[in-house]
Each structure stands twice: as structure tokens, then as C-alpha cells.
Design an enzyme around this catalytic site. Sequence first.
Site, PDB file in Angstrom:
ATOM      1  CG  ASP A 148       1.643   4.627   3.057  1.00  0.00           C
ATOM      2  OD1 ASP A 148       0.430   4.910   3.125  1.00  0.00           O
ATOM      3  OD2 ASP A 148       2.471   4.991   3.914  1.00  0.00           O
TER       4      ASP A 148
ATOM      5  CG  ASP B  52      -2.872   6.824   5.596  1.00  0.00           C
ATOM      6  OD1 ASP B  52      -2.081   6.263   4.821  1.00  0.00           O
ATOM      7  OD2 ASP B  52      -2.678   6.888   6.823  1.00  0.00           O
TER       8      ASP B  52
END
Length: 405
Positions: free
Chosen positions: A275, A92
Site C-alpha cells: 500500500d 494510493d
Amino acid sequence: MQSFSALLRAVLLVTMTSVSASSFFRIPLTKLAPTNSYLAGLPDADRARAAFLKSFASGGSTTVPASNLAYVQYTTSVGVGSPPTYYNLVVDTGSSNTFVGTGIPYVRTSTSIFTGEDVNVTYGSGYFSGLEYYDQVTLAPGFAITNQSIGDALSYADFEGVDGIVGVGPVILTEGTLSPSTDELIPTVMNNALSQGLITEEILGVSFAPATSYNDTNGALTYGGIDSSLYIGEITYTPVTATYPAGYYWGVNVTDATYGSTTTVIPTSTAGIVDTGTTLVLLADNFFESYMRAIPGARIDESTGLMTVPASSVSKIQPLNFTIGGTVFSLDAAAQLIPIDQNTAWGLSANTQYGIVSYLGTNSGEGLDFIIGQKFMEKYYAVFDTDSNRVGFAYTEHTFTTYTP
């Protein structure tokens, strides 16, 4: 309903030896088998993640495998403790805490040190809450970080199928996650790898690729540099944007975006983020409307939140082009669509064509107008360069499943 983004983020994923600063490590990414459909709530979860992200106010290199989980999230294997227990953690770039315990419980060993702090992190539609420890974290054989902050998740939501997250976003994202030390920043695995001499550059290279099976170890992370075998040509770099809130993340400016040669999707330079914890490509609602209107018959499916494309329009889809750092990065027709043979795994209607571009949930002008998610990075190699405060993209030879006209 289960959050796809939280699932993404949550899904969406050796003993200590000294290594020389010039050593090179490669780590593959790994796919896990979920217990049920991961698509349920996916677009809404991605949008919930986007809303949460927008609310934020304030040696050598090692390449390791990364695995695609159910076509929607990448994980990597991380060892914690000595001897290490290995966990499949979501990769992440949109968060910076590392934690375990949502699947395999945290196993304390002689290297585990309780810090006396509680840790709490919210991920849009998911969260974890627990205790903070310092522990040994093994990212690759011979690549062990000492005294790394690890969250022991005692309470959590929306992390089905994974054991936690390895957070590789900017360190500022850890602010406010500890208690009682609410003002303390927590060094990330990248920060500590640099300070402990395991890497000489604080750079993360990310290679994702279109999955060809439900569990596919088809990706790679490079800690401390880039792996030139994973891309072709030159890397185009662009500075992290000064626009906030995108600038708190791995935010970049897109100069413009077009659909085909005539439809303007993003008319002027605007900021968004890159992201790995978001599956789709999300555009501000007004940008998305321009895109969807250009595809005859395309509409939003209310039950999934995804765009559907009629069969008569599939073969006519034009490239979606983003200009970043002066270079055009295009998603061709196949890269804009979910392969129909994956629909069942995603929990979708079997014979309907769905798209991977969707709406953000807000109009442009709020400082975070798009999210470049996993599906974009399956086509382009990505570099997250803390040292130079920039993001890079490069072309690859990755190909997508051809759609059926």
C-alpha cells in the site's frame, strides 16, 4: 489529532493529444511543504487505515515524476479539465477513486460532465464527500484520459497539504462509493487508460526512494509498464493472494519473515497488502512483539506510537528479512530507522532513535496481517500488474542515511 495515514493517503502524492500504443512516458513524484508536523498521529493513522482496509467485504508506458511530501507521502501532478488545472494528488494503491478539491478547488471546464451521482469514500481516519463528474484527466503530456470519473470534494477531513487522491487500487474498491448507484463500479484511471488505448498493459510501476530533503522529487510512476532504468536485476512476481480481505487489495503472501538469523517474526505463510498510502511497515501485533523483543531496550513510545531504540542497540540492529515469491527482501538497519536529522520534520523528539516498523493494531489470523508501506518501497521497486493479477518487487541501488551508533 491529525491522522498520519489519512494525511499520507491524503497528503499520505496539456491538451489532449493522441499517442501511439508504443510510446513511453515517465512522470516524477513531487514533494509539498506542509503547514505543520505530519508525524502527529502517524502510526495511529496507519493503524486506522489498516483496520479500515481489513473491513472491506466484498499502448505503451508513461513514466512521470512523484514527489515525497515531508518524508511520509508521495504525490504526483495530475491535470483535470481542458485547459487543465493541475493538482498534487496522493498516489494510493489502497483505494481506487480519484478526486480533487481538498486543496485547490475543482475547476469545471467544457469537458466537465456532472453524472448526477454523489460520491463518498472513507479512508480509515479520513474521508471525502461530494459530487461525481466525468472529465478529462491528464497524467502526462500527451497522455489524457477522457470521461474519467472525478470526485469534487465538497466535504473532507485529514487531507492537509494535498489536493486529493489518484486511486490506483483494484476497481472493486470503488463499489458502494456512489449514490444512488451504489452497486456501480467506477473505472479507475488505469482501467480507462487501457480501454482508450493510451496503454497496452494495465501495469503500474512504482519507484520511491529515500528522501534527502523536505521536498524531494525523487520518485516515479510508470503507467502501462515498467521502467528498467529504475531497478536492477530481475523482478520477482507473486500472485495476488486469495486470502480475504487482503485479496481485495494489492494483497500478497509473505512466506516467512526473520530478524537476523535466529528470530522468527512471521513463522508461516500469511497474507497482507502492499500500500503506497501507508507510510510505515506494519506487522500484526504478535509478529511485531517478536521483532521488538529481539532489539534490546526497544519499546513503544506512547506519545507517537512508534518504536524507539536505545543508542546502545542501534549499531546492533540486524536485517529484517521478508520472503516473497521465493526471494528474500531485506531491510538493513538504516532502512529500519528514521534518520535522526528528520525527527524535527516528523514532529519527534530531537535525539531519540525511532523505527519505521510498527504494530498493526490486531493479532495475526484475520486475513490482513501486515502492510508493506512506503518505507519498504523506498528500497524496492514495486510493480502492480492487473493483467496478470500479481505484484512484483525488484532490487534497486537506493541507499539510506546511515544511522549514528
